[in-house]
Design an enzyme around this catalytic site. Structure first.
Site, PDB file in Angstrom:
ATOM      1  N   THR A 162      -0.717   0.766   6.555  1.00 62.40           N
ATOM      2  CA  THR A 162      -0.460  -0.335   5.625  1.00 62.40           C
ATOM      3  C   THR A 162      -0.345  -1.618   6.421  1.00 62.40           C
ATOM      4  OG1 THR A 162       1.123  -1.355   4.124  1.00 62.40           O
ATOM      5  CG2 THR A 162       2.024   0.278   5.657  1.00 62.40           C
ATOM      6  N   GLY A 163      -0.998  -2.652   5.932  1.00 64.83           N
ATOM      7  CA  GLY A 163      -0.954  -3.917   6.646  1.00 64.83           C
ATOM      8  C   GLY A 163      -2.230  -4.691   6.405  1.00 64.83           C
ATOM      9  N   ARG A 202     -13.894  -7.317  -2.223  1.00 65.59           N
ATOM     10  CA  ARG A 202     -13.401  -7.084  -0.847  1.00 65.59           C
ATOM     11  C   ARG A 202     -12.966  -5.617  -0.705  1.00 65.59           C
ATOM     12  NH1 ARG A 202      -8.067  -5.365   1.205  1.00 65.59           N
ATOM     13  NH2 ARG A 202      -7.753  -6.344   3.223  1.00 65.59           N
ATOM     14  N   ASP A 212      -8.914  -1.567   4.414  1.00 63.99           N
ATOM     15  CA  ASP A 212      -8.886  -0.449   5.358  1.00 63.99           C
ATOM     16  C   ASP A 212      -8.609   0.892   4.689  1.00 63.99           C
ATOM     17  OD1 ASP A 212      -6.299  -1.657   4.850  1.00 63.99           O
ATOM     18  OD2 ASP A 212      -5.488  -0.199   6.273  1.00 63.99           O
ATOM     19  N   THR A 225       0.913  -1.147   0.000  1.00 60.44           N
ATOM     20  CA  THR A 225       0.000   0.000   0.000  1.00 60.44           C
ATOM     21  C   THR A 225       0.936   1.177   0.000  1.00 60.44           C
ATOM     22  OG1 THR A 225      -1.941  -0.928   1.161  1.00 60.44           O
ATOM     23  CG2 THR A 225      -1.504   1.374   1.549  1.00 60.44           C
ATOM     24  N   GLY A 234      -5.542  -5.315   6.280  1.00 63.99           N
ATOM     25  CA  GLY A 234      -6.604  -4.319   6.376  1.00 63.99           C
ATOM     26  C   GLY A 234      -7.748  -4.669   7.303  1.00 63.99           C
TER      27      GLY A 234
END
Ligand code: ASP
Length: 313
Positions: free
Chosen positions: A226-227, A204, A207, A176, A229
């Site tokens: 970032t990660g 889908r 976040d 991201t 979500g």
């Protein structure tokens, strides 16, 4: 007059063993270009909102990062990109999801904020809006990279073999891009853009376009995440960091640590954030091996880093 800018190109970097000097150099140059694109605007007295959009556009155009060109593929072999912006001084926001052809999703997110009565638009209707207002569109080939296609094939194989979430290499899970800034007039802004997660289900929503989760800005701080979500949504990461500043009077660094390490880690959510507060302090915490990241804080200190053992801030 304090200005500051911080950005990330995704948590979950390539393992050191898979990195080579040329590739590492290319990542660092991509981060540097994006940092300069936004910081030049701040130095010239421009707005935090313009700065974060410029930094994120630069990262969207760079196929190394998972946003815009170079986005990951979903389970159906399609790209569904998402993005968000938030203008902290007006507490106004815009976000988009399910995009296949918009060259710079962050520009469309900003247009939703500025030119519609809504906060979030998605899928075909969002792309129609993009065409109507004349933002550049691109065919699927423009966004394609062999690397992301290959990652989808590996991921499908892993799923078919019954692999769990824990065995996925971090660089295949994450990615991201995002930027946060404080401008000379004290305004804060955040912008985030992503292809999401490799092999996500069609439709889908992560976040990034959820305001308060992967993207947040108010008068106190600006946050881009970032990660994984789903965890960022469940922990309302961006808003939670701001709430800790406002209600607990914590510093930016301790609020970010409390949320990333104190909340996400125990839940099993990996990732990190780029954050800046109204004093120009920057925080870039993460709970995985690395996070592509860069910043120039309010004191003019510059950072470009990838791995955990490099200068953390
Ligand atoms: N947060 C993004 C998502 O879950 C992906 C990432 O940053 O790794 O869609």
């Amino acid at each position: 007059m304090t200005i500051a800018l911080a950005l990330h190109g995704g948590a979950g970097t390539l393992r050191r063993s898979d990195m080579n000097p040329e590739l590492e150099d290319a990542y660092r140059q991509g981060l540097e270009r994006a940092l300069e694109a936004g910081h030049a605007i701040l130095r010239a007295g421009g707005s935090a909102l313009d700065a974060v959009c410029a930094s994120v556009c630069a990262l969207e155009d760079d196929p190394l990062f998972n946003a815009g060109r170079g986005s990951v593929y979903n389970l159906d072999g399609k790209q569904e990109m998402e993005a968000a912006v938030m203008d902290g001084c007006r507490q106004d926001a815009g976000s988009v999801t399910g995009l296949a052809q918009v060259q710079n999703p962050v520009r469309l997110a900003r247009a939703v904020m500025e030119n519609t009565p809504h906060v979030t638009l998605g899928f075909a209707a969002a792309e129609d809006f993009s065409r109507r207002i004349g933002l550049p569109m691109q065919p699927p080939e423009y966004f394609h990279t062999d690397k992301r296609w290959q990652a989808l094939q590996l991921e499908k194989e892993r799923i078919a073999n019954g692999g769990g979430d824990d065995d996925i290499p971090e660089d295949r899970k994450h990615g991201t891009v995002g930027a946060v800034a404080l401008d000379a007039q004290g305004r804060l802004a955040a912008a985030t853009s992503t292809g999401g997660r490799t092999a996500k289900w069609a439709g889908r929503i992560g976040d990034t376009p959820v305001i308060g989760a992967g993207t947040w800005a108010d008068a106190h701080c600006a946050v881009s995440g970032t990660g994984h979500g789903e965890y960022f949504v469940r922990a309302a990461v961006g808003h939670e960091i701001s709430a800790r500043l406002r209600y607990l009077d914590e510093t930016l660094a301790s609020a970010c640590d409390a949320v990333v390490h104190g909340q996400l880690t125990p839940m099993g959510g990996t990732g990190g954030v780029a954050a800046v507060d109204r004093f120009g302090r920057v925080a870039l915490p993460f709970n995985c091996e690395g996070m592509y990241r860069a910043a120039i804080d309010g004191e003019g200190r510059k950072l470009i880093a990838i791995y955990r053992d490099e200068n953390q801030r």
